[in-house]
Design a protein around this motif. Sequence first.
Motif, PDB file in Angstrom:
ATOM      1  N   PHE A  59     -43.782  20.338  72.655  1.00 57.37           N
ATOM      2  CA  PHE A  59     -44.766  19.884  73.417  1.00 57.37           C
ATOM      3  C   PHE A  59     -43.293  19.960  74.971  1.00 57.37           C
ATOM      4  CE2 PHE A  59     -46.045  16.080  76.133  1.00 57.37           C
ATOM      5  CZ  PHE A  59     -47.389  15.786  76.264  1.00 57.37           C
ATOM      6  N   LYS A  60     -44.252  19.990  75.958  1.00 56.10           N
ATOM      7  CA  LYS A  60     -43.461  19.853  77.246  1.00 56.10           C
ATOM      8  C   LYS A  60     -43.780  19.044  78.131  1.00 56.10           C
ATOM      9  CE  LYS A  60     -43.047  25.601  76.174  1.00 56.10           C
ATOM     10  NZ  LYS A  60     -42.993  26.550  76.828  1.00 56.10           N
ATOM     11  N   GLU A  61     -43.130  18.240  79.030  1.00 60.64           N
ATOM     12  CA  GLU A  61     -42.849  17.581  79.816  1.00 60.64           C
ATOM     13  C   GLU A  61     -42.930  18.400  80.935  1.00 60.64           C
ATOM     14  OE1 GLU A  61     -41.097  13.844  79.822  1.00 60.64           O
ATOM     15  OE2 GLU A  61     -41.292  13.725  77.142  1.00 60.64           O
ATOM     16  N   LEU A  62     -44.224  17.957  81.939  1.00 58.79           N
ATOM     17  CA  LEU A  62     -44.160  18.579  83.189  1.00 58.79           C
ATOM     18  C   LEU A  62     -43.226  17.803  83.732  1.00 58.79           C
ATOM     19  CD1 LEU A  62     -47.533  20.401  82.730  1.00 58.79           C
ATOM     20  CD2 LEU A  62     -45.535  21.637  82.279  1.00 58.79           C
ATOM     21  N   ASP A  63     -43.140  17.916  85.726  1.00 64.94           N
ATOM     22  CA  ASP A  63     -43.318  16.423  86.782  1.00 64.94           C
ATOM     23  C   ASP A  63     -44.403  16.697  87.120  1.00 64.94           C
ATOM     24  OD1 ASP A  63     -40.623  16.863  85.673  1.00 64.94           O
ATOM     25  OD2 ASP A  63     -39.647  18.020  86.640  1.00 64.94           O
ATOM     26  N   GLU A  64     -45.054  17.560  87.446  1.00 66.12           N
ATOM     27  CA  GLU A  64     -46.389  18.376  87.972  1.00 66.12           C
ATOM     28  C   GLU A  64     -47.202  18.413  87.544  1.00 66.12           C
ATOM     29  OE1 GLU A  64     -44.640  21.989  90.848  1.00 66.12           O
ATOM     30  OE2 GLU A  64     -44.812  19.887  91.441  1.00 66.12           O
ATOM     31  N   ASN A  65     -48.503  19.048  87.982  1.00 62.60           N
ATOM     32  CA  ASN A  65     -49.627  19.420  86.916  1.00 62.60           C
ATOM     33  C   ASN A  65     -50.218  20.980  87.903  1.00 62.60           C
ATOM     34  OD1 ASN A  65     -50.883  17.275  87.493  1.00 62.60           O
ATOM     35  ND2 ASN A  65     -51.986  16.680  89.040  1.00 62.60           N
ATOM     36  N   VAL A  66     -49.221  21.708  86.392  1.00 65.26           N
ATOM     37  CA  VAL A  66     -50.027  23.225  87.093  1.00 65.26           C
ATOM     38  C   VAL A  66     -51.544  23.695  86.232  1.00 65.26           C
ATOM     39  CG1 VAL A  66     -48.953  25.339  84.957  1.00 65.26           C
ATOM     40  CG2 VAL A  66     -47.468  22.734  86.304  1.00 65.26           C
ATOM     41  N   GLU A  67     -51.717  24.302  86.406  1.00 63.48           N
ATOM     42  CA  GLU A  67     -53.258  25.428  86.198  1.00 63.48           C
ATOM     43  C   GLU A  67     -52.812  26.063  84.819  1.00 63.48           C
ATOM     44  OE1 GLU A  67     -56.667  28.749  88.349  1.00 63.48           O
ATOM     45  OE2 GLU A  67     -54.172  27.427  89.652  1.00 63.48           O
ATOM     46  N   TYR A  68     -54.038  25.722  84.569  1.00 67.77           N
ATOM     47  CA  TYR A  68     -53.526  25.979  82.639  1.00 67.77           C
ATOM     48  C   TYR A  68     -54.165  27.671  82.748  1.00 67.77           C
ATOM     49  CZ  TYR A  68     -53.107  26.870  77.399  1.00 67.77           C
ATOM     50  OH  TYR A  68     -53.271  27.771  76.224  1.00 67.77           O
ATOM     51  N   GLU A  69     -53.695  28.771  82.129  1.00 64.80           N
ATOM     52  CA  GLU A  69     -54.891  30.365  81.671  1.00 64.80           C
ATOM     53  C   GLU A  69     -55.165  29.847  81.096  1.00 64.80           C
ATOM     54  OE1 GLU A  69     -52.817  33.204  83.670  1.00 64.80           O
ATOM     55  OE2 GLU A  69     -53.019  32.988  85.639  1.00 64.80           O
ATOM     56  N   GLU A  70     -56.488  30.003  80.397  1.00 63.80           N
ATOM     57  CA  GLU A  70     -56.869  30.009  78.838  1.00 63.80           C
ATOM     58  C   GLU A  70     -57.097  31.143  78.613  1.00 63.80           C
ATOM     59  OE1 GLU A  70     -60.930  28.855  76.398  1.00 63.80           O
ATOM     60  OE2 GLU A  70     -60.660  27.765  78.004  1.00 63.80           O
TER      61      GLU A  70
END
Length: 473
Positions: A332-343
């Motif tokens: 699990f990776k904690e993100l500081d801000e929203n990142v657009e995920y490419e499926e």
Amino acid sequence: MNLELLECFGQNYPEEFDGSLDCISLAVTCAFNKYGTLLAVGCNDGRIVVWDFYTRGIAKIISAHMHPVCSISWSRNGHKLLSASTDNTVCIWDVLTSDCDLKYRFPSPVLKVQFQPRNDKVFLVCPMGHAAVIVNTDGNHGIVPLGEESDLAIVASFDRQGSHIYTGNAKGKILVFSCPELTLKASFKIAPSATAVKSIEFARRGDCFLVNTADRVIRVYNSKEVLTCGTDGEPQPIQKLQDLVNKTMWKKCCFSGDGEYVCAGSARQHALYIWEKSIGNLVKILHGPKGELLLDVVWHPVRPIVASISSGVVSVWSQNQVENWSAFAPDFKELDENVEYEERESEFDLEDEDKSVTAGPEDKDEDLDVDVTSVDPVAAFCSSDEENEDPHGLQFLPIAPEVEDSDEDGTTNPSAQNENIEPVHPPAKKAKFREYEIHLEGTNTDAPHPLLSSRTKEKHTSGGKKGHMKKFK
């Protein structure tokens, strides 16, 4: 809460204020049960308020005494409470029923009471101006010997397992007696000059105990070393803890639940000093509101939480818990801000077409038998010489909710309630508790309790100041 998921690599001491517990009446003394789930608070009006420490709510109020409660102690399994009042009485209470089982009357004020750590049929009493007394629930009592000095200013405490009693006097002499034989096993002087022993406290884990003395130094000793030195020995303290800047006098001292830290409360103000036992360095100072005097300090048996009493309110000090989701899922990776995920195109397909061809036989999922019936003992709730928890230990107080059967329109149906229900007979009245009179020779029956005498002194001093101002007005 699962204790295995608590962060174990950070510091294990409180860092900030975490709310207060208001008992309506003025709190005087408090004590945690063995599991740290219940906190008993003795109040100025004689009541004992039992808090559910996880929900921070009052679980039970026991109308114990007519005068202030000055000392309180839990039994090992948590079913009994031992309390002492300023009216020279000591009582044993059933926590579940709030009934008084036994009552003892002493001729002099009682400063401290303590259950035997492994036997709730025996407890220790420290009367003012008299040697410590061991009392059985059947009314028999024995007096702990004084030693050569015959000093009556005695403080006493059971060790962690209750096999020895440690006593200290106003001349700085520590005596160790076996229990219940009361034979002298070891003795030593704390310092070359006579300094009064104010309290003796043992750690819940390990073999260390601390001695709070009038010279404003907290000394930490190893009980095994003390017993090895024998009578008139010279054991050296592991640590000497003190406030070199302010020369603070200590009101109350205690160990942390794991025995790795020492907490001491100042007698001048609401300030808590925390040292690391192994090194002896001061790691934290917790400051309460200015102008308040500290009455009692206790450390939670399991978690890095400290409860202190000042101005009749219980203050709670704890850590600022930070959520660590990676502890539950390693990837699990904690993100500081929203990142657009490419499926990926085949991410949610039953068969992944994009995976590389693996050499050799494919790995097959095997059925794993998960044991959900057996309960593993929690190491934090077991002593170092035990492997299993006490199956009869009282961790929480049961509360029965009030449930009423109702029709669809919301009205109650008394006929449905009484259908197929046997008549409930009122519970039989419990027999009156047994009361014992403890006779002690050479005690001052007219001496006031220190808790009451200190308050009268404060009133006299405040009244004198007002009169002095009016005189020169």
